[in-house]
Design an enzyme around this catalytic site. Structure first.
Site, mmCIF file in Angstrom:
data_model
loop_
_atom_site.group_PDB
_atom_site.id
_atom_site.type_symbol
_atom_site.label_atom_id
_atom_site.label_comp_id
_atom_site.label_asym_id
_atom_site.label_seq_id
_atom_site.Cartn_x
_atom_site.Cartn_y
_atom_site.Cartn_z
ATOM 1 N N ARG A 95 0.827 -1.193 0.000
ATOM 2 C CA ARG A 95 0.000 0.000 0.000
ATOM 3 C C ARG A 95 0.866 1.249 0.000
ATOM 4 N NH1 ARG A 95 -5.141 1.892 3.557
ATOM 5 N NH2 ARG A 95 -4.926 4.095 3.101
ATOM 6 N N ARG A 105 -7.000 2.100 -3.812
ATOM 7 C CA ARG A 105 -5.995 1.552 -2.899
ATOM 8 C C ARG A 105 -5.812 0.052 -3.063
ATOM 9 N NH1 ARG A 105 -8.344 4.070 1.600
ATOM 10 N NH2 ARG A 105 -8.301 5.878 0.260
ATOM 11 N N ASP A 108 -6.988 -1.779 2.203
ATOM 12 C CA ASP A 108 -7.422 -0.956 3.312
ATOM 13 C C ASP A 108 -7.940 -1.881 4.406
ATOM 14 O OD1 ASP A 108 -7.884 1.566 4.239
ATOM 15 O OD2 ASP A 108 -9.686 1.912 3.049
ATOM 16 N N ASP A 110 -9.607 -1.597 8.130
ATOM 17 C CA ASP A 110 -10.154 -0.649 9.104
ATOM 18 C C ASP A 110 -10.705 -1.387 10.308
ATOM 19 O OD1 ASP A 110 -9.779 1.652 7.503
ATOM 20 O OD2 ASP A 110 -11.647 1.259 6.421
HETATM 21 N N1 ROI Z 1 -15.692 2.222 -1.889
HETATM 22 C C1 ROI Z 1 -15.987 0.897 -1.820
HETATM 23 N N2 ROI Z 1 -16.987 0.417 -2.559
HETATM 24 N N3 ROI Z 1 -15.306 0.058 -1.000
HETATM 25 C C2 ROI Z 1 -14.279 0.492 -0.219
HETATM 26 O O1 ROI Z 1 -13.660 -0.312 0.511
HETATM 27 C C3 ROI Z 1 -13.946 1.856 -0.258
HETATM 28 N N4 ROI Z 1 -12.942 2.368 0.516
HETATM 29 C C4 ROI Z 1 -12.651 3.654 0.526
HETATM 30 C C5 ROI Z 1 -13.402 4.660 -0.320
HETATM 31 C C6 ROI Z 1 -12.393 5.385 -1.192
HETATM 32 C C7 ROI Z 1 -14.108 5.627 0.605
HETATM 33 N N5 ROI Z 1 -14.384 4.050 -1.169
HETATM 34 C C8 ROI Z 1 -14.684 2.717 -1.111
HETATM 35 O O2 ROI Z 1 -11.698 4.085 1.319
#
Ligand code: ROI
Length: 171
Positions: A95, A105, A108, A110
């Site tokens: 990343r 990305r 991610d 979270d």
């Molecule tokens: N949109 C989708 N569909 N899934 C994600 O995991 C995701 N993650 C993000 C942003 C850019 C807000 N949009 C996303 O960080």
């Protein structure tokens, strides 16, 4: 007297749900690989993981669809130690952090929830600040924990009723 070390581990197990998302470099394998690495975190057990979902991007539309999933962990790591471990996995999968808000990305990870704790720090907000509005978080979370209550007695099922469920499909 020596300063005590910051506490990184607690004998009491906490339940934490992790949101996983990727939309670059073969996102499907990025998510699968991340789930295998979550299963190997120290002092942590992977309890369950959701199906993988394909979802249209939230934010700028000129980026590929995402693959999303949610994982349930049981962990003795403190919330900030868990955060560091997730950052290590993100970095190991290549990343690159850039300044584009809501840009594409590779991976991610979270922390969505950590027991029923509420944490408001510059680096870490739990419950995750966007989770209540994001179908790509609520739908996989509901798949693994349909009766879940968020902190302050907020039923997950009620939140799910408030989001648009189009633009996402189970893979
Ligand atoms: N949109 C989708 N569909 N899934 C994600 O995991 C995701 N993650 C993000 C942003 C850019 C807000 N949009 C996303 O960080």
């Amino acid at each position: 007297m020596n300063k005590p070390e910051a506490k990184t581990q607690d004998p009491i197990k906490k339940i934490s749900y992790i949101g996983v998302g990727a939309n670059l470099n073969n996102p499907h394998s990025q998510v699968q690989n991340a789930i295998s690495l979550l299963a190997e975190l120290p002092d942590t057990q992977l309890v369950q993981s959701s199906s993988l979902y394909q979802s249209s991007p939230m934010g700028p539309e000129n980026q590929p669809d995402y693959v999303n999933a949610v994982v349930k962990l049981e962990t003795q790591l403190a919330a900030f130690s868990l955060l560091r471990e997730l950052q290590k996995i993100e970095n190991a999968q290549g990343r690159i952090r850039n300044s584009e808000r809501w840009g594409p990305r590779i991976l991610d990870l979270d922390i969505l929830l950590y027991n029923d704790e509420i944490i408001s720090e510059p680096e870490l907000t739990i419950p995750h600040y966007g989770m209540r509005q994001r179908n790509f978080v609520l739908i996989p979370l509901f798949e693994i924990e349909p009766t879940l209550m968020l902190p302050q007695e907020q039923p997950l099922a009620a939140l799910l009723d408030t989001v648009n469920t189009s633009g996402i499909r189970k893979l």
